[in-house]
Design an enzyme around this catalytic site. Structure first.
Site, PDB file in Angstrom:
ATOM      1  CG  HIS A 412     -43.689 104.935  11.002  1.00  0.00           C
ATOM      2  ND1 HIS A 412     -42.902 105.533  11.956  1.00  0.00           N
ATOM      3  CD2 HIS A 412     -44.846 105.649  10.976  1.00  0.00           C
ATOM      4  CE1 HIS A 412     -43.549 106.545  12.495  1.00  0.00           C
ATOM      5  NE2 HIS A 412     -44.736 106.646  11.912  1.00  0.00           N
ATOM      6  CD  GLU A 413     -47.905 105.136   8.581  1.00  0.00           C
ATOM      7  OE1 GLU A 413     -48.826 105.119   9.426  1.00  0.00           O
ATOM      8  OE2 GLU A 413     -47.192 106.136   8.383  1.00  0.00           O
ATOM      9  CG  HIS A 422     -45.157 109.403  15.964  1.00  0.00           C
ATOM     10  ND1 HIS A 422     -46.263 110.147  15.629  1.00  0.00           N
ATOM     11  CD2 HIS A 422     -44.856 108.679  14.860  1.00  0.00           C
ATOM     12  CE1 HIS A 422     -46.617 109.890  14.384  1.00  0.00           C
ATOM     13  NE2 HIS A 422     -45.777 108.996  13.899  1.00  0.00           N
TER      14      HIS A 422
END
EC number: 3.4.24.-
Length: 741
Positions: A412-413, A422
């Site tokens: 995700h990061e 997002h």
């Protein structure tokens, strides 16, 4: 006795000869306030120390007042920030480099003269000796003391203020010494500059320490990111803009049940901001709420200004539009991305490499550890889980701290560092999700703001509730029993917030942004597939589909034992599965009609975001993640939007057997029939497809039982008894109830 007297006289002689002895203790004796006779009140040890303290002119009161004086007040949020506390203030194993001090020029040594006397170390002056003794006393002083409450320093919990009001401490007083229990110093009251935050690990730390935790994050950003070191471009300026943005868009949450339940709560309420393991980065970053944009994004001043301007333009639709300035190709990396580790053990580094491997396996993006290049990423174990967005120039950071140890969170990061925001900030999110604003923490509404089409690049793919970049159900909630994001279709609630794998749309976005020119020859891929940049001869297919052109079901872990093609007919069919495999089924109606699926039984581990699950894709676009079920509380009855449907069973990551029962039929309006005898395939065990269910018996069993001669003749007792025993034993063996039904 004579020896003792001799030692005592020697001691007195030493006192007379020591020129600095009394000078060393002079600060401890009474000064202008009257001093104190140490033997005037010898009734108690506490009284002895009280006499040593003297008046306002000297004694231990003055010494400890200097040792325990309030630290410098924090600096104001702004474009320039004072250095944050050093690493010793925090429980971390990383080495955060401190700002480099200006080096002093070494004095030029004098040439030694032949007749010059030898040079010896100069003795300490009286002032140096006094200061040295004070430092020792500050460390080892056993005194019990109470603090007279004074106005607390002015701080706002995330950055030190430069122009803080001066605080003059009042004289300290001493309580009687009580051995061995030592009293603790009362923490300062929260200052008027803002509420305090709970640290990442639940503790009872003072507000001052909580401010240090946030200040540490700012120190990390300043140390590892080149983008914020220039004048008026540091993270203090970003936070000034961000706080103004949050205040401007805050709705206040003044109505509804959530507002009533959260009455009196504030952003800094400790229980509300403690870390919570919900499987996402937002749970680990609760203590940093509103200190990072959308919980985990480190923005530049340019990016934050663009967001503020876009919010203004959204309220003024006739104004000039800013296009694509905060994401996409504007911040795209040029080629192989260099990265470096700062600290961390072997297990932590392995986790980072696995997270990077998720992207390398599915895309053409490659990462090079310690590779060349002026632009690179630094991975370190910081205050939480956060990342820069896109390529910002020079060194930039990705923090994978405690509570973030999951390769899905790493992925995700890394997605942020590749330039993506997002998923729920897309302009079309209202078609898929609904915000329960009553349960959102007051003041955090800005983290749910939608971007406009002028701000982002969707790369031509639809919204995906199963994206690894999507918020979880409890994002910024004031009560962990209440969700803040509700899917319009309730069946998708267990899909959002997943961190198990990259979705097909996550991968397709990156491949379109970075790998669009890798495969020069187009392929007639089906269902939204495209040439795989890692193998241009085949198509990259949506989850559940495979083959060269994405025309059939993808192979599972044991394709010969589960998964494949199923045909829906006018009669109900049923499948019961039990095992630990990943299977993909494609159900098709040959006449072009729709497919009806009914999930009647399910045994998986229930979780807010399913880890092992049944996924059903019944929409027209197989690119999007289907709805995932792991908590079974009802029967799921689904009718496909087209003549095909996909069933994906994911269970290879669990250490227990899962099971489910699925029925299907070509949709013709027929009611669901009563359960029929089914075959339960248990891999690796004996399988008996003719066995009935629930002891009712199947057709074959009843035929065998009816073929046995039934003898019930009182004149033939032996044969009758033998017949009854045989019938009962065979019925038991075949699994048929003994009443014959």
């Amino acid at each position: 006795m004579r020896i003792s007297s001799l030692l005592f006289l020697t001691f007195l002689a030493g006192i007379v000869q020591a020129q600095d002895f009394l000078a060393m203790f002079k600060p401890f004796l009474g000064g202008g306030g009257g001093g104190g006779n140490p033997f005037a009140n010898p009734q108690a040890i506490g009284g002895l120390f009280q006499q040593f303290a003297g008046g306002n002119g000297g004694g231990f009161g003055q010494l400890l007042a200097g040792a325990m004086a309030p630290k410098p007040a924090p600096a104001a949020a702004g474009p320039r920030s004072a250095p944050a506390p050093t690493n010793e203030d925090y429980n971390t194993d990383i080495d955060v480099p401190a700002p480099k001090a200006k080096a002093r020029a070494a004095p030029t040594p004098r040439r030694a003269q032949a007749d010059a006397p030898p040079v010896y170390r100069q003795p300490r002056t009286k002032a140096e000796k006094i200061e040295r003794f004070r430092n020792i006393a500050r460390t080892f002083s056993p005194f019990v003391y109470e603090v007279n409450t004074t106005p607390a320093p002015h701080f706002d919990n995330f950055i030190w203020q430069q122009n803080a009001p001066a605080v003059t401490p009042e004289p300290f007083t001493f309580a009687p010494f009580s051995f061995p229990t030592l009293a603790t110093v009362a923490p300062p009251a929260p200052g008027p500059g803002g509420p305090t935050l709970e640290p990442f690990l639940p503790t009872t730390a003072s507000p001052k320490l909580l401010a240090h935790n946030t200040a540490r994050m700012i120190r990390e950003i300043a140390s590892f990111s080149d983008g914020g070191r220039s004048r008026d471009q540091d993270f203090g300026a970003v936070q000034t803009l961000m706080q103004a943005f949050f205040e401007a868009v805050s709705s206040g949450n003044n109505g509804g049940a959530g507002a009533a339940a959260g009455a009196g709560t504030a952003l800094g309420d400790a229980p509300m901001l403690q870390a919570h393991r919900d499987g996402t980065e937002l749970g680990a970053n609760r203590a940093l709420t509103n200190k990072l944009f959308e919980s985990d994004m480190v923005l530049t001043v340019k990016q934050m200004k663009a967001i503020v301007l876009a919010a203004q333009e959204a309220r003024n639709p006739h104004g000039r539009k800013k296009r694509k300035v905060i994401t996409g190709s504007v911040y795209r990396w040029k080629s192989v991305i260099p990265f470096r580790f700062k600290g961390g053990d072997a297990k932590w580094k392995k986790l980072i490499r696995e997270g990077l491997g998720l992207w390398e396996k599915e895309t053409c993006v490659r990462w090079s550890e310690n590779g060349p290049g002026k632009d690179y990423v630094i991975f370190f174990r910081g205050s939480g889980c956060y990342s820069s967005v896109g390529r910002t120039g020079g060194s930039q950071l990705i923090s994978i701290g405690y509570g973030c140890e999951d390769k899905g969170i790493v992925a995700h990061e890394v997605g942020h560092s590749l330039g993506f925001w997002h998923e729920q900030s897309r302009p079309d999110r209202d078609d898929y999700i609904h915000l329960r604003k009553d349960w959102i923490i007051k003041g955090t509404d800005g983290n749910f703001e939608k971007r406009s089409w002028e701000e982002i690049e969707d790369m031509g793919v639809p919204y995906d509730v199963g994206s690894v970049m999507h918020y979880g159900s409890n994002a910024f909630t004031k009560d962990w029993d209440q969700i803040t994001i509700e899917t319009k279709d309730s069946r998708y609630q267990g899909t959002i917030g997943q961190r198990q794998k990259l979705s097909f749309i996550d991968v397709k976005q990156v491949n379109r942004l970075y790998c669009n020119s890798v495969c020069p020859v187009a392929l007639p891929c089906m269902h939204g597939g495209y040439p795989d940049p890692n193998n241009c001869a085949v198509c990259k297919c949506p989850d559940g589909l495979g083959g060269k052109l994405c025309g059939r079901a993808a192979k599972g872990t044991d394709h010969d034992k589960c998964g494949g093609e199923l045909t829906a007919t006018a009669e109900w069919q049923e499948m019961v599965y039990k095992g630990k495999r990943t299977c993909n089924w494609k159900v098709k109606s040959p006449s072009g009609g729709r497919v009806r699926l009914v999930l009647t039984e399910l045994r998986y581990q229930c979780a807010p975001a399913c880890k092992a699950y049944i996924e059903i894709k019944h929409n027209t676009d197989f690119q999007q993640t289907g709805f995932r079920v792991c908590c079974f509380n009802k029967t799921y009855d689904v009718i496909s939007d087209q003549s095909e449907a996909l069933i994906l069973s994911n269970a290879n990551i669990v250490d227990y057997e899962v099971s489910y029962k699925l029925q299907w039929i070509q949709d013709n309006g027929k009611a669901l029939p009563p359960p029929k005898p089914t075959s339960t395939w248990v891999p690796g065990k004996e399988n008996r497809p003719f066995r009935g269910v629930e002891n009712s018996g199947g057709t074959i069993e009843k035929f065998i039982l009816q073929a046995i001669p039934k003898i019930r003749d009182s004149h033939r007792p032996l044969e009758s008894i033998t017949s009854i025993v045989a019938e009962y034993g065979l019925a038991t063996l075949l699994g048929i109830s003994h009443n014959g039904k």
